[in-house]
Design an enzyme around this catalytic site. Structure first.
Site, short mmCIF file in Angstrom:
data_model
loop_
_atom_site.label_atom_id
_atom_site.label_comp_id
_atom_site.label_asym_id
_atom_site.label_seq_id
_atom_site.Cartn_x
_atom_site.Cartn_y
_atom_site.Cartn_z
N TYR A 179 22.84 38.85 33.01
CA TYR A 179 23.53 37.92 32.12
C TYR A 179 23.37 36.49 32.65
O TYR A 179 23.00 35.57 31.91
CB TYR A 179 25.01 38.28 32.02
CG TYR A 179 25.85 37.26 31.29
CD1 TYR A 179 26.10 37.40 29.93
CD2 TYR A 179 26.40 36.16 31.95
CE1 TYR A 179 26.87 36.47 29.24
CE2 TYR A 179 27.16 35.22 31.27
CZ TYR A 179 27.40 35.38 29.92
OH TYR A 179 28.15 34.44 29.25
N GLU A 229 25.88 47.40 26.16
CA GLU A 229 25.30 47.05 24.87
C GLU A 229 24.29 45.92 25.09
O GLU A 229 24.31 45.25 26.11
CB GLU A 229 26.38 46.61 23.88
CG GLU A 229 27.23 45.46 24.37
CD GLU A 229 28.43 45.18 23.48
OE1 GLU A 229 28.41 45.59 22.30
OE2 GLU A 229 29.39 44.56 23.95
N ASP A 287 29.34 28.67 28.95
CA ASP A 287 29.77 30.02 29.33
C ASP A 287 31.27 30.15 29.14
O ASP A 287 31.96 30.78 29.94
CB ASP A 287 29.37 30.30 30.78
CG ASP A 287 29.55 31.76 31.16
OD1 ASP A 287 29.27 32.63 30.30
OD2 ASP A 287 29.97 32.04 32.29
N ASP A 294 40.44 20.81 30.62
CA ASP A 294 40.01 21.21 29.29
C ASP A 294 38.66 20.55 29.02
O ASP A 294 38.50 19.34 29.18
CB ASP A 294 41.06 20.73 28.28
CG ASP A 294 40.77 21.18 26.86
OD1 ASP A 294 39.63 21.59 26.59
OD2 ASP A 294 41.69 21.13 26.02
#
Length: 344
Positions: free
Chosen positions: A164, A342, A265, A244
């Site tokens: 990933y 998956e 991400d 944030d």
């Protein structure tokens, strides 16, 4: 496989349950078949549902989790299968026995895939389980995948999932040497750890949308993924901001700060203190637009997509790319992420 004589099926199977000392209650819905329940003194029970079109369902629930208890369940199910085969003389289309679902255990082993399938993981330990002001943070140990980070029920990353991280960095095709990189999210530290190895000029990570507790958990229990980069919020060629990301992106755009790479991400479910996002799609569009404003003309933006089975969601995302204030070209890659079970 054929229309069933529901009464004949019931009478054939009744003795099997009665031999177990189970008390029977039968419901008959005429054209809709039978439901028979069987209750044992120890609290175990069985539901026998017989449908007129030929489907017969047997559900067993037992508090026993020891070897003897499991053997008793298997023996009962074996007798049911044998009696059905005798009754229908080999005309049964299919017999399928599902493994037991363990409920109420100390360790939750069942987590959904992105496309809604239920997966049973080989979880054997709860390593970390805390509620931050923004989300639930779990790190569970899997025999196959190592420690797994799960945020509010969403499997984020396991120690096995280098594929990933490599994919969201460009699958080894990019040269990060001397480059300016912005990571949005990435609180597990995996991307930061791998990019720092490639000698960038500076990596700025705006971590996990203001959730310090994700970093705290990962730097202690996900070290195979993040190494030591989360031990300090500043290093020789990186800095981690616990803020944030939306105000940070707006500030960078106003200041004219530009990056060679922006890597998104962020978690699947947005966490933000900003009021702009009325929906997930509005949030995604906002992040995309702001990211383009801080990306150099020849820069690249990397992000996760979604499960390959969610074709509608993937198409909708691609449509967002045509709505950006500037034209972009895009490509996509399919990757097998081990702990997701998956293609992504």
């Amino acid at each position: 496989s054929l229309a069933a004589d529901c009464n004949a099926v019931l009478k054939a199977l009744q003795p099997i349950f009665q031999e177990q000392g189970m008390t029977e209650t039968v419901h008959n819905w005429e054209d809709h078949g039978y439901l028979a329940t069987y209750v044992k003194k120890n609290g175990s029970f069985a539901n026998l549902r017989i449908h007129p079109h030929g489907l017969v369902l047997v559900d067993l629930q037992s508090y026993n989790d020891h070897t003897k208890g499991r053997e008793e369940v298997d023996q009962l199910l074996n007798k049911v299968e044998e009696r059905m085969k005798e009754l229908f003389h080999g005309n049964i289309k299919r017999v399928k026995r599902l493994p037991a679902i363990l409920r109420g255990g100390v360790i939750d082993r069942y987590w959904p895939t992105a496309d809604g399938r239920l997966v049973e993981y080989d979880i054997d330990e709860v390593v970390y389980d805390e509620d931050s002001p923004f989300q639930n943070i779990k790190i569970l140990h899997s025999k196959q995948f190592g420690n797994i980070l799960i945020l509010s029920g969403d499997v984020n990353l396991a120690e096995s999932d280098l594929a990933y991280t490599q994919a969201i960095m460009g699958s080894g095709k990019e040269d990060y040497t001397g480059k300016e990189v912005l990571i949005l999210g990435g609180g597990d530290g995996g991307i930061l750890y791998e990019i720092v190895k490639l000698k960038p000029k500076m990596v700025t990570m705006v971590a996990s949308n203001i959730d310090q507790m994700v970093i705290d958990g990962c730097k202690k229990y996900m070290r195979k993924t993040c190494g030591d980069v989360l031990d300090n919020l500043k290093g020789e060629c990186y800095q981690v901001l616990i803020e944030d990301c939306i105000p940070v992106l707006k500030r960078y755009a106003k200041e004219g700060r530009m990056f060679d790479y922006v890597i998104n991400d962020l978690t699947a479910v947005p966490i933000s203190t900003s009021p702009e996002e009325d929906s997930t799609w509005e949030f995604l569009r906002l992040i995309l637009d702001l990211s383009m404003k801080v990306l150099k003309q020849d820069g690249k933006y990397f992000t996760q997509g979604n499960c390959i089975n969610l074709t509608d969601a993937l198409t909708l995302y691609e449509e967002q790319l045509s709505r950006l204030y500037c034209p972009v070209e895009f490509s996509k890659e399919t990757v097998c992420v081990p702990s997701y079970m998956e293609l992504y």
